[in-house]
Design an enzyme around this catalytic site. Structure first.
Site, PDB file in Angstrom:
ATOM      1  N   SER A 160       1.696   5.621  -7.893  1.00  0.00           N
ATOM      2  CA  SER A 160       2.120   7.010  -7.689  1.00  0.00           C
ATOM      3  C   SER A 160       2.147   7.735  -9.027  1.00  0.00           C
ATOM      4  O   SER A 160       2.253   7.103 -10.090  1.00  0.00           O
ATOM      5  CB  SER A 160       3.539   7.012  -7.089  1.00  0.00           C
ATOM      6  N   TYR A 173      12.249   3.843  -6.508  1.00  0.00           N
ATOM      7  CA  TYR A 173      10.855   4.192  -6.204  1.00  0.00           C
ATOM      8  C   TYR A 173      10.025   4.222  -7.489  1.00  0.00           C
ATOM      9  O   TYR A 173       8.942   3.635  -7.568  1.00  0.00           O
ATOM     10  CB  TYR A 173      10.795   5.557  -5.505  1.00  0.00           C
TER      11      TYR A 173
HETATM   12  P1  NAP Z   1       3.597   6.969   5.092  1.00  0.00           P
HETATM   13  O1  NAP Z   1       2.949   8.091   5.791  1.00  0.00           O
HETATM   14  O2  NAP Z   1       5.059   6.732   5.290  1.00  0.00           O
HETATM   15  O3  NAP Z   1       2.779   5.622   5.381  1.00  0.00           O
HETATM   16  C1  NAP Z   1       3.215   4.390   4.899  1.00  0.00           C
HETATM   17  C2  NAP Z   1       3.020   3.350   5.976  1.00  0.00           C
HETATM   18  O4  NAP Z   1       3.475   2.058   5.483  1.00  0.00           O
HETATM   19  C3  NAP Z   1       3.826   3.650   7.244  1.00  0.00           C
HETATM   20  O5  NAP Z   1       3.039   3.476   8.399  1.00  0.00           O
HETATM   21  C4  NAP Z   1       4.948   2.620   7.151  1.00  0.00           C
HETATM   22  O6  NAP Z   1       5.486   2.285   8.421  1.00  0.00           O
HETATM   23  C5  NAP Z   1       4.213   1.451   6.523  1.00  0.00           C
HETATM   24  N1  NAP Z   1       5.156   0.448   6.043  1.00  0.00           N
HETATM   25  C6  NAP Z   1       6.422   0.628   5.579  1.00  0.00           C
HETATM   26  N2  NAP Z   1       6.996  -0.539   5.298  1.00  0.00           N
HETATM   27  C7  NAP Z   1       6.095  -1.498   5.591  1.00  0.00           C
HETATM   28  C8  NAP Z   1       6.106  -2.909   5.528  1.00  0.00           C
HETATM   29  N3  NAP Z   1       7.191  -3.602   5.104  1.00  0.00           N
HETATM   30  N4  NAP Z   1       4.986  -3.602   5.900  1.00  0.00           N
HETATM   31  C9  NAP Z   1       3.896  -2.937   6.339  1.00  0.00           C
HETATM   32  N5  NAP Z   1       3.830  -1.599   6.449  1.00  0.00           N
HETATM   33  C10 NAP Z   1       4.920  -0.879   6.070  1.00  0.00           C
HETATM   34  O7  NAP Z   1       3.412   7.137   3.509  1.00  0.00           O
HETATM   35  P2  NAP Z   1       2.181   7.733   2.648  1.00  0.00           P
HETATM   36  O8  NAP Z   1       2.657   8.992   2.073  1.00  0.00           O
HETATM   37  O9  NAP Z   1       0.911   7.662   3.386  1.00  0.00           O
HETATM   38  O10 NAP Z   1       2.188   6.680   1.463  1.00  0.00           O
HETATM   39  C11 NAP Z   1       1.213   5.642   1.327  1.00  0.00           C
HETATM   40  C12 NAP Z   1       1.371   5.028  -0.053  1.00  0.00           C
HETATM   41  O11 NAP Z   1       1.116   6.033  -1.043  1.00  0.00           O
HETATM   42  C13 NAP Z   1       2.786   4.520  -0.330  1.00  0.00           C
HETATM   43  O12 NAP Z   1       2.716   3.341  -1.092  1.00  0.00           O
HETATM   44  C14 NAP Z   1       3.420   5.646  -1.125  1.00  0.00           C
HETATM   45  O13 NAP Z   1       4.465   5.202  -1.936  1.00  0.00           O
HETATM   46  C15 NAP Z   1       2.227   6.137  -1.911  1.00  0.00           C
HETATM   47  N6  NAP Z   1       2.353   7.524  -2.384  1.00  0.00           N
HETATM   48  C16 NAP Z   1       2.584   8.550  -1.508  1.00  0.00           C
HETATM   49  C17 NAP Z   1       2.705   9.846  -2.007  1.00  0.00           C
HETATM   50  C18 NAP Z   1       2.950  11.043  -1.112  1.00  0.00           C
HETATM   51  O14 NAP Z   1       3.295  12.122  -1.634  1.00  0.00           O
HETATM   52  N7  NAP Z   1       2.784  10.947   0.187  1.00  0.00           N
HETATM   53  C19 NAP Z   1       2.577  10.083  -3.393  1.00  0.00           C
HETATM   54  C20 NAP Z   1       2.339   9.014  -4.237  1.00  0.00           C
HETATM   55  C21 NAP Z   1       2.218   7.739  -3.721  1.00  0.00           C
HETATM   56  P3  NAP Z   1       6.818   3.098   8.894  1.00  0.00           P
HETATM   57  O15 NAP Z   1       6.425   4.544   8.967  1.00  0.00           O
HETATM   58  O16 NAP Z   1       7.124   2.473  10.234  1.00  0.00           O
HETATM   59  O17 NAP Z   1       7.861   2.840   7.834  1.00  0.00           O
END
Ligand code: NAP
Length: 267
Positions: A160, A173
């Site tokens: 991130s 985080y």
């Molecule tokens: P998201 O929409 O919440 O998707 C993350 C997915 O991971 C969800 O389906 C979640 O399931 C699943 N998950 C959570 N815990 C898990 C586990 N123990 N085992 C397997 N799957 C699990 O988030 P996103 O924004 O797409 O983020 C994806 C990645 O990018 C993450 O690592 C996040 O930290 C990173 N990121 C995101 C942003 C942003 O602004 N969106 C910015 C920088 C980095 P549940 O929904 O059921 O928990």
């Protein structure tokens, strides 16, 4: 940006939502079969229905070694790309003194230990696979590139922009995403000569369910500041991260490993 690399298999954790879902969709558009893995099997299945290529949906909890090992076994049909996208944020913002041990362990468990476990089992599987020359003609006049390109596999971890700045009120985080950078660089060096490349993407704010949950924790003024934080004046789309992940996994960049690619609108 990404190249179409023919019949290959990509494993995507966190594939049931946000960036993971967009990445599975993009991999499929490029011709990859996908293993869509998520803690929520129904959301992984929903993603699978959006794909143009055959694949499977797998339930996984990335914090559990047995679960991650089972996911890799299910994906064993020679997957050569993996995006470790599963991740979570804190339930609420808090200073370090106010953060509970349970919350620190929960976030580090998914974001840092989860990436380590995925690397551990993905790399073990890749090491057993014969190197693949998916496009030998492209490198025919460059034997050195052929010898050292990522022919066994390519892995991208979700870090991130939080790993490039202090993260007040989000220490677990921020720490977990710095840990992902350390794991990425270490794995890249350990397996460079085995033909396995490991890189990380560092997105800024991206329009996903996680982002929306985070925004709900903020006051309207703070929310506005966040939305306009990137020099480009907007937040990102998950597809913009997906494109970079697919490029890092492709044969277009055989000399790229151990990198941390910011996708953050100039931040
Ligand atoms: P998201 O929409 O919440 O998707 C993350 C997915 O991971 C969800 O389906 C979640 O399931 C699943 N998950 C959570 N815990 C898990 C586990 N123990 N085992 C397997 N799957 C699990 O988030 P996103 O924004 O797409 O983020 C994806 C990645 O990018 C993450 O690592 C996040 O930290 C990173 N990121 C995101 C942003 C942003 O602004 N969106 C910015 C920088 C980095 P549940 O929904 O059921 O928990």
């Amino acid at each position: 940006m990404a190249t179409n690399t023919g019949k290959r298999v990509a494993l995507v954790t966190g594939g049931g939502s946000g960036i993971g879902r967009a990445t599975a969709v993009r991999f499929a558009e490029l011709g990859y079969s996908c293993v869509v893995a998520d803690i929520d099997e129904s959301s992984a299945k929903e993603t699978l229905r959006m794909l143009q290529t055959p694949g499977i949906a797998v339930q996984v909890d990335v914090t559990k070694a047995t679960s991650v090992e089972a996911m890799v076994t299910a994906a064993v049909q020679h997957f050569d790309c993996a995006f470790n996208g599963a991740g979570i944020a804190e339930r609420a913002t808090a200073t370090i003194a106010d953060t509970t041990e349970d919350e620190f362990d929960r976030v580090m468990g998914v974001n840092a230990k989860g990436v380590w476990l995925c690397l551990k089992y993905e790399i073990a599987q890749m090491l057993q696979q014969e190197p693949v020359m998916s496009d030998p003609a492209k490198w025919a006049d460059k034997p050195d590139v052929c010898r050292f390109r990522g022919v066994r596999g390519s892995i991208v971890n979700a870090s991130s922009i939080a790993a490039h700045y202090p993260t007040p009120m989000h220490a677990p985080y921020g720490a977990s995403k710095w840990a992902v950078l350390g794991l990425t660089k270490t794995a890249a060096v350990e397996y460079a000569k085995e033909g396995i490349r490991v890189n990380a993407v560092c997105p800024g704010f991206v329009d996903t369910p996680m982002h929306h949950r985070n925004m709900e924790k903020l006051s309207p003024g703070e929310k506005e500041k966040t939305e306009s934080w990137h020099p480009v004046g907007r937040i990102g789309a998950p597809e913009e991260v997906a494109e970079a992940v697919c490029w890092l996994c492709s044969d277009a960049c055989p000399f790229t490993t151990g990198e941390h690619l910011k996708i953050a609108g100039g931040s």
